[in-house]
Design a protein around this motif. Structure first.
Motif, PDB file in Angstrom:
ATOM      1  N   LEU A  37       0.798  -1.226   0.000  1.00 24.39           N
ATOM      2  CA  LEU A  37       0.000   0.000   0.000  1.00 24.39           C
ATOM      3  C   LEU A  37       0.831   1.277   0.000  1.00 24.39           C
ATOM      4  O   LEU A  37       0.311   2.342  -0.330  1.00 24.39           O
ATOM      5  CB  LEU A  37      -0.937   0.012   1.217  1.00 24.39           C
ATOM      6  N   VAL A  38       2.099   1.198   0.352  1.00 22.87           N
ATOM      7  CA  VAL A  38       2.934   2.401   0.480  1.00 22.87           C
ATOM      8  C   VAL A  38       2.889   3.266  -0.776  1.00 22.87           C
ATOM      9  O   VAL A  38       2.812   4.487  -0.681  1.00 22.87           O
ATOM     10  CB  VAL A  38       4.381   2.029   0.863  1.00 22.87           C
ATOM     11  N   LYS A  39       2.911   2.651  -1.938  1.00 23.61           N
ATOM     12  CA  LYS A  39       2.927   3.442  -3.172  1.00 23.61           C
ATOM     13  C   LYS A  39       1.609   4.187  -3.400  1.00 23.61           C
ATOM     14  O   LYS A  39       1.530   5.040  -4.265  1.00 23.61           O
ATOM     15  CB  LYS A  39       3.260   2.564  -4.371  1.00 23.61           C
ATOM     16  N   HIS A  40       0.587   3.887  -2.601  1.00 28.94           N
ATOM     17  CA  HIS A  40      -0.714   4.548  -2.710  1.00 28.94           C
ATOM     18  C   HIS A  40      -0.974   5.490  -1.531  1.00 28.94           C
ATOM     19  O   HIS A  40      -2.099   5.881  -1.279  1.00 28.94           O
ATOM     20  CB  HIS A  40      -1.830   3.503  -2.783  1.00 28.94           C
ATOM     21  N   ARG A  41       0.089   5.842  -0.819  1.00 30.69           N
ATOM     22  CA  ARG A  41      -0.037   6.648   0.395  1.00 30.69           C
ATOM     23  C   ARG A  41      -0.763   7.977   0.160  1.00 30.69           C
ATOM     24  O   ARG A  41      -1.363   8.531   1.068  1.00 30.69           O
ATOM     25  CB  ARG A  41       1.332   6.922   1.013  1.00 30.69           C
ATOM     26  N   SER A  42      -0.745   8.492  -1.057  1.00 33.20           N
ATOM     27  CA  SER A  42      -1.394   9.773  -1.328  1.00 33.20           C
ATOM     28  C   SER A  42      -2.919   9.693  -1.212  1.00 33.20           C
ATOM     29  O   SER A  42      -3.589  10.703  -1.042  1.00 33.20           O
ATOM     30  CB  SER A  42      -1.009  10.295  -2.713  1.00 33.20           C
ATOM     31  N   ALA A  43      -3.466   8.485  -1.271  1.00 37.65           N
ATOM     32  CA  ALA A  43      -4.907   8.304  -1.082  1.00 37.65           C
ATOM     33  C   ALA A  43      -5.208   8.395   0.414  1.00 37.65           C
ATOM     34  O   ALA A  43      -4.587   7.684   1.215  1.00 37.65           O
ATOM     35  CB  ALA A  43      -5.357   6.961  -1.633  1.00 37.65           C
ATOM     36  N   PRO A  44      -6.141   9.253   0.801  1.00 32.73           N
ATOM     37  CA  PRO A  44      -6.427   9.437   2.244  1.00 32.73           C
ATOM     38  C   PRO A  44      -6.750   8.141   2.981  1.00 32.73           C
ATOM     39  O   PRO A  44      -6.295   7.947   4.110  1.00 32.73           O
ATOM     40  CB  PRO A  44      -7.625  10.391   2.245  1.00 32.73           C
ATOM     41  N   VAL A  45      -7.509   7.242   2.362  1.00 35.22           N
ATOM     42  CA  VAL A  45      -7.875   6.000   3.038  1.00 35.22           C
ATOM     43  C   VAL A  45      -6.635   5.152   3.315  1.00 35.22           C
ATOM     44  O   VAL A  45      -6.520   4.525   4.375  1.00 35.22           O
ATOM     45  CB  VAL A  45      -8.949   5.218   2.236  1.00 35.22           C
ATOM     46  N   VAL A  46      -5.697   5.151   2.398  1.00 34.26           N
ATOM     47  CA  VAL A  46      -4.462   4.382   2.570  1.00 34.26           C
ATOM     48  C   VAL A  46      -3.571   5.046   3.608  1.00 34.26           C
ATOM     49  O   VAL A  46      -3.028   4.385   4.495  1.00 34.26           O
ATOM     50  CB  VAL A  46      -3.715   4.220   1.232  1.00 34.26           C
ATOM     51  N   SER A  47      -3.446   6.351   3.528  1.00 35.63           N
ATOM     52  CA  SER A  47      -2.626   7.075   4.494  1.00 35.63           C
ATOM     53  C   SER A  47      -3.116   6.838   5.914  1.00 35.63           C
ATOM     54  O   SER A  47      -2.313   6.588   6.818  1.00 35.63           O
ATOM     55  CB  SER A  47      -2.658   8.571   4.158  1.00 35.63           C
ATOM     56  N   GLY A  48      -4.408   6.882   6.098  1.00 31.67           N
ATOM     57  CA  GLY A  48      -4.987   6.620   7.425  1.00 31.67           C
ATOM     58  C   GLY A  48      -4.693   5.224   7.914  1.00 31.67           C
ATOM     59  O   GLY A  48      -4.330   5.014   9.071  1.00 31.67           O
ATOM     60  N   PHE A  49      -4.837   4.241   7.036  1.00 33.62           N
ATOM     61  CA  PHE A  49      -4.568   2.860   7.411  1.00 33.62           C
ATOM     62  C   PHE A  49      -3.102   2.675   7.778  1.00 33.62           C
ATOM     63  O   PHE A  49      -2.777   2.030   8.781  1.00 33.62           O
ATOM     64  CB  PHE A  49      -4.950   1.904   6.263  1.00 33.62           C
ATOM     65  N   LEU A  50      -2.218   3.228   6.963  1.00 33.72           N
ATOM     66  CA  LEU A  50      -0.786   3.098   7.249  1.00 33.72           C
ATOM     67  C   LEU A  50      -0.426   3.762   8.571  1.00 33.72           C
ATOM     68  O   LEU A  50       0.363   3.219   9.347  1.00 33.72           O
ATOM     69  CB  LEU A  50       0.040   3.688   6.098  1.00 33.72           C
ATOM     70  N   ASP A  51      -1.022   4.910   8.844  1.00 32.94           N
ATOM     71  CA  ASP A  51      -0.756   5.589  10.117  1.00 32.94           C
ATOM     72  C   ASP A  51      -1.301   4.770  11.296  1.00 32.94           C
ATOM     73  O   ASP A  51      -0.628   4.634  12.324  1.00 32.94           O
ATOM     74  CB  ASP A  51      -1.379   6.982  10.129  1.00 32.94           C
ATOM     75  N   ASP A  52      -2.505   4.227  11.137  1.00 31.99           N
ATOM     76  CA  ASP A  52      -3.131   3.467  12.220  1.00 31.99           C
ATOM     77  C   ASP A  52      -2.430   2.148  12.505  1.00 31.99           C
ATOM     78  O   ASP A  52      -2.502   1.631  13.628  1.00 31.99           O
ATOM     79  CB  ASP A  52      -4.600   3.167  11.885  1.00 31.99           C
ATOM     80  N   THR A  53      -1.756   1.589  11.515  1.00 26.95           N
ATOM     81  CA  THR A  53      -1.119   0.287  11.696  1.00 26.95           C
ATOM     82  C   THR A  53       0.400   0.377  11.806  1.00 26.95           C
ATOM     83  O   THR A  53       1.090  -0.646  11.729  1.00 26.95           O
ATOM     84  CB  THR A  53      -1.491  -0.662  10.537  1.00 26.95           C
ATOM     85  N   ALA A  54       0.902   1.582  11.994  1.00 24.89           N
ATOM     86  CA  ALA A  54       2.361   1.773  12.101  1.00 24.89           C
ATOM     87  C   ALA A  54       2.881   1.246  13.423  1.00 24.89           C
ATOM     88  O   ALA A  54       2.211   1.149  14.392  1.00 24.89           O
ATOM     89  CB  ALA A  54       2.713   3.242  11.963  1.00 24.89           C
TER      90      ALA A  54
END
Length: 54
Positions: A37-54
């Protein structure tokens, strides 16, 4: 990954089933999903997920 919303929703469901992000059982699978998902970080839904699961 075609449908980012569905992918993130599935990832969130898996995290819930595993008992949270710190669960050792799903650590590897979660790490793989996050890496994909990292390459899609610009999408808000992905950014939120990555932040929540860091």
């Amino acid at each position: 990954m075609g449908d980012l919303d569905a992918t993130v929703e599935t990832g969130e469901h898996v995290v819930d089933l595993l008992g949270g992000v710190s669960s050792a059982r799903g650590g590897s699978a979660l790490a793989e999903l996050r890496a994909a998902l990292v390459k899609h970080r610009s999408a808000p839904v992905v950014s939120g997920f990555l932040d929540d699961t860091a």
